[in-house]
Design a protein around this motif. Sequence first.
Motif, PDB file in Angstrom:
ATOM      1  N   GLN A  41      21.195  37.556  37.682  1.00  0.00           N
ATOM      2  CA  GLN A  41      22.158  37.062  36.689  1.00  0.00           C
ATOM      3  C   GLN A  41      23.422  37.929  36.636  1.00  0.00           C
ATOM      4  O   GLN A  41      23.967  38.210  35.561  1.00  0.00           O
ATOM      5  CB  GLN A  41      21.515  36.985  35.305  1.00  0.00           C
ATOM      6  CG  GLN A  41      20.394  35.953  35.191  1.00  0.00           C
ATOM      7  CD  GLN A  41      20.919  34.519  35.244  1.00  0.00           C
ATOM      8  OE1 GLN A  41      21.558  34.045  34.314  1.00  0.00           O
ATOM      9  NE2 GLN A  41      20.653  33.835  36.344  1.00  0.00           N
ATOM     10  N   LEU A  42      23.876  38.378  37.804  1.00  0.00           N
ATOM     11  CA  LEU A  42      25.120  39.147  37.872  1.00  0.00           C
ATOM     12  C   LEU A  42      26.280  38.281  37.408  1.00  0.00           C
ATOM     13  O   LEU A  42      26.393  37.119  37.796  1.00  0.00           O
ATOM     14  CB  LEU A  42      25.372  39.621  39.308  1.00  0.00           C
ATOM     15  CG  LEU A  42      26.700  40.348  39.555  1.00  0.00           C
ATOM     16  CD1 LEU A  42      26.697  41.716  38.879  1.00  0.00           C
ATOM     17  CD2 LEU A  42      26.970  40.489  41.049  1.00  0.00           C
ATOM     18  N   GLN A  43      27.143  38.851  36.598  1.00  0.00           N
ATOM     19  CA  GLN A  43      28.322  38.130  36.141  1.00  0.00           C
ATOM     20  C   GLN A  43      29.580  38.720  36.764  1.00  0.00           C
ATOM     21  O   GLN A  43      29.623  39.897  37.138  1.00  0.00           O
ATOM     22  CB  GLN A  43      28.415  38.165  34.619  1.00  0.00           C
ATOM     23  CG  GLN A  43      27.298  37.377  33.933  1.00  0.00           C
ATOM     24  CD  GLN A  43      27.539  37.211  32.456  1.00  0.00           C
ATOM     25  OE1 GLN A  43      27.838  38.173  31.759  1.00  0.00           O
ATOM     26  NE2 GLN A  43      27.417  35.983  31.966  1.00  0.00           N
ATOM     27  N   ALA A  44      30.603  37.873  36.879  1.00  0.00           N
ATOM     28  CA  ALA A  44      31.867  38.303  37.471  1.00  0.00           C
ATOM     29  C   ALA A  44      33.020  37.644  36.736  1.00  0.00           C
ATOM     30  O   ALA A  44      32.917  36.495  36.294  1.00  0.00           O
ATOM     31  CB  ALA A  44      31.918  37.943  38.956  1.00  0.00           C
ATOM     32  N   SER A  45      34.110  38.387  36.612  1.00  0.00           N
ATOM     33  CA  SER A  45      35.350  37.839  36.059  1.00  0.00           C
ATOM     34  C   SER A  45      36.132  37.202  37.198  1.00  0.00           C
ATOM     35  O   SER A  45      36.393  37.853  38.218  1.00  0.00           O
ATOM     36  CB  SER A  45      36.181  38.950  35.412  1.00  0.00           C
ATOM     37  OG  SER A  45      35.471  39.563  34.355  1.00  0.00           O
ATOM     38  N   ILE A  46      36.491  35.943  37.047  1.00  0.00           N
ATOM     39  CA  ILE A  46      37.161  35.213  38.122  1.00  0.00           C
ATOM     40  C   ILE A  46      38.537  35.819  38.411  1.00  0.00           C
ATOM     41  O   ILE A  46      39.299  36.147  37.497  1.00  0.00           O
ATOM     42  CB  ILE A  46      37.304  33.725  37.757  1.00  0.00           C
ATOM     43  CG1 ILE A  46      35.920  33.058  37.734  1.00  0.00           C
ATOM     44  CG2 ILE A  46      38.226  33.004  38.739  1.00  0.00           C
ATOM     45  CD1 ILE A  46      35.954  31.602  37.339  1.00  0.00           C
ATOM     46  N   ILE A  47      38.833  35.978  39.691  1.00  0.00           N
ATOM     47  CA  ILE A  47      40.152  36.426  40.134  1.00  0.00           C
ATOM     48  C   ILE A  47      40.980  35.190  40.450  1.00  0.00           C
ATOM     49  O   ILE A  47      40.585  34.353  41.266  1.00  0.00           O
ATOM     50  CB  ILE A  47      40.046  37.345  41.361  1.00  0.00           C
ATOM     51  CG1 ILE A  47      39.343  38.657  40.969  1.00  0.00           C
ATOM     52  CG2 ILE A  47      41.429  37.635  41.949  1.00  0.00           C
ATOM     53  CD1 ILE A  47      39.072  39.582  42.130  1.00  0.00           C
ATOM     54  N   GLN A  48      42.116  35.083  39.811  1.00  0.00           N
ATOM     55  CA  GLN A  48      43.002  33.933  39.983  1.00  0.00           C
ATOM     56  C   GLN A  48      44.130  34.304  40.930  1.00  0.00           C
ATOM     57  O   GLN A  48      44.771  35.342  40.780  1.00  0.00           O
ATOM     58  CB  GLN A  48      43.576  33.524  38.628  1.00  0.00           C
ATOM     59  CG  GLN A  48      44.435  32.280  38.647  1.00  0.00           C
ATOM     60  CD  GLN A  48      44.951  31.963  37.255  1.00  0.00           C
ATOM     61  OE1 GLN A  48      45.833  32.631  36.728  1.00  0.00           O
ATOM     62  NE2 GLN A  48      44.367  30.950  36.634  1.00  0.00           N
ATOM     63  N   GLY A  49      44.358  33.451  41.937  1.00  0.00           N
ATOM     64  CA  GLY A  49      45.412  33.705  42.915  1.00  0.00           C
ATOM     65  C   GLY A  49      44.831  33.890  44.302  1.00  0.00           C
ATOM     66  O   GLY A  49      43.800  34.538  44.471  1.00  0.00           O
ATOM     67  N   GLN A  50      45.490  33.322  45.302  1.00  0.00           N
ATOM     68  CA  GLN A  50      45.012  33.404  46.675  1.00  0.00           C
ATOM     69  C   GLN A  50      45.389  34.713  47.359  1.00  0.00           C
ATOM     70  O   GLN A  50      44.767  35.115  48.331  1.00  0.00           O
ATOM     71  CB  GLN A  50      45.566  32.224  47.487  1.00  0.00           C
ATOM     72  CG  GLN A  50      45.045  30.867  47.041  1.00  0.00           C
ATOM     73  CD  GLN A  50      43.530  30.780  47.152  1.00  0.00           C
ATOM     74  OE1 GLN A  50      42.949  31.123  48.177  1.00  0.00           O
ATOM     75  NE2 GLN A  50      42.885  30.326  46.086  1.00  0.00           N
ATOM     76  N   ASP A  51      46.415  35.386  46.854  1.00  0.00           N
ATOM     77  CA  ASP A  51      46.891  36.631  47.455  1.00  0.00           C
ATOM     78  C   ASP A  51      46.122  37.798  46.843  1.00  0.00           C
ATOM     79  O   ASP A  51      46.471  38.302  45.783  1.00  0.00           O
ATOM     80  CB  ASP A  51      48.392  36.760  47.196  1.00  0.00           C
ATOM     81  CG  ASP A  51      48.959  38.097  47.654  1.00  0.00           C
ATOM     82  OD1 ASP A  51      48.250  38.823  48.374  1.00  0.00           O
ATOM     83  OD2 ASP A  51      50.108  38.402  47.290  1.00  0.00           O
ATOM     84  N   ILE A  52      45.072  38.229  47.511  1.00  0.00           N
ATOM     85  CA  ILE A  52      44.231  39.275  46.916  1.00  0.00           C
ATOM     86  C   ILE A  52      44.953  40.610  46.832  1.00  0.00           C
ATOM     87  O   ILE A  52      44.538  41.495  46.087  1.00  0.00           O
ATOM     88  CB  ILE A  52      42.898  39.437  47.673  1.00  0.00           C
ATOM     89  CG1 ILE A  52      43.119  39.949  49.098  1.00  0.00           C
ATOM     90  CG2 ILE A  52      42.107  38.144  47.666  1.00  0.00           C
ATOM     91  CD1 ILE A  52      41.825  40.308  49.813  1.00  0.00           C
ATOM     92  N   TYR A  53      46.049  40.776  47.595  1.00  0.00           N
ATOM     93  CA  TYR A  53      46.832  42.011  47.518  1.00  0.00           C
ATOM     94  C   TYR A  53      47.846  41.980  46.377  1.00  0.00           C
ATOM     95  O   TYR A  53      48.481  42.981  46.080  1.00  0.00           O
ATOM     96  CB  TYR A  53      47.588  42.241  48.826  1.00  0.00           C
ATOM     97  CG  TYR A  53      46.709  42.381  50.036  1.00  0.00           C
ATOM     98  CD1 TYR A  53      45.751  43.377  50.119  1.00  0.00           C
ATOM     99  CD2 TYR A  53      46.854  41.512  51.113  1.00  0.00           C
ATOM    100  CE1 TYR A  53      44.959  43.511  51.239  1.00  0.00           C
ATOM    101  CE2 TYR A  53      46.067  41.643  52.242  1.00  0.00           C
ATOM    102  CZ  TYR A  53      45.119  42.644  52.300  1.00  0.00           C
ATOM    103  OH  TYR A  53      44.346  42.767  53.412  1.00  0.00           O
ATOM    104  N   ASP A  54      48.063  40.806  45.801  1.00  0.00           N
ATOM    105  CA  ASP A  54      48.980  40.633  44.671  1.00  0.00           C
ATOM    106  C   ASP A  54      50.412  41.010  45.022  1.00  0.00           C
ATOM    107  O   ASP A  54      51.111  41.660  44.242  1.00  0.00           O
ATOM    108  CB  ASP A  54      48.504  41.442  43.457  1.00  0.00           C
ATOM    109  CG  ASP A  54      49.223  41.025  42.170  1.00  0.00           C
ATOM    110  OD1 ASP A  54      49.591  39.844  42.073  1.00  0.00           O
ATOM    111  OD2 ASP A  54      49.421  41.875  41.290  1.00  0.00           O
TER     112      ASP A  54
END
Length: 230
Positions: A41-54
């Motif tokens: 039941q690991l939880q994760a906060s969703i990362i929004q955006g396709q550019d992981i380098y920001d």
Amino acid sequence: MSLPWKRLIRFRALDGRILRGEPILPAESTINLGLVTEADQLQASIIQGQDIYDTTGKTKVTDEVVTVKQILSPLAPSDVPIPRCVGLNYAKHIKEVGRKPPPFPFIFFKPNTCVNDHGEPVVIPRIAQDDQADYEGELVCLTASSPFIRDLLTGLQCLVIGKDAKDVPVERALEYVAAYTAGNDISSRKLQRDPAYAGTVPQWGFSKGFHTFAPLGPVLVAASEIPDPS
């Protein structure tokens, strides 16, 4: 370089969506993400955006929290169009294979169909099913920034190159590293260097280029969390 996340996983959520997110881990956690299953039941906060380098300033870790069903490779094959590889760059391994260190990097390529999800089976083709398949654990580094992850270097040290780098001084090399993950470089040794199969010149592309021969993951860890990767 600064990233909006410290750890990034690509995963299948309980509702079936394939997402990227930052795993929510307790302080001083000893959780092995490589062994996580749906039962944890690991939880994760969703990362929004396709550019992981920001690089655009639009990527962020959101407040939306989901439960992880299955951790995948942090990079999909479509994220890595041209895997560019460096061989014979680890002194102990060079001795193991009876070679001398090359004066310049030994470059070879893998098709991106080699990229495989963490924990998924590696498919050994029929022509290599005689105990010749070999594996090498890798340190995988992501470097610099780009909307697209363009190049994956596999070998005994691996990098995903996000922007062009040329004539970078040794003392500044780690400035280009964004994150690290684990990887595996699978080879078919007879097809690589046995003259009966490879001919008189060692054959790297074919022997290392079968589907699933480059598993990655389970997690990208920001370079800021690992100041000394040695």
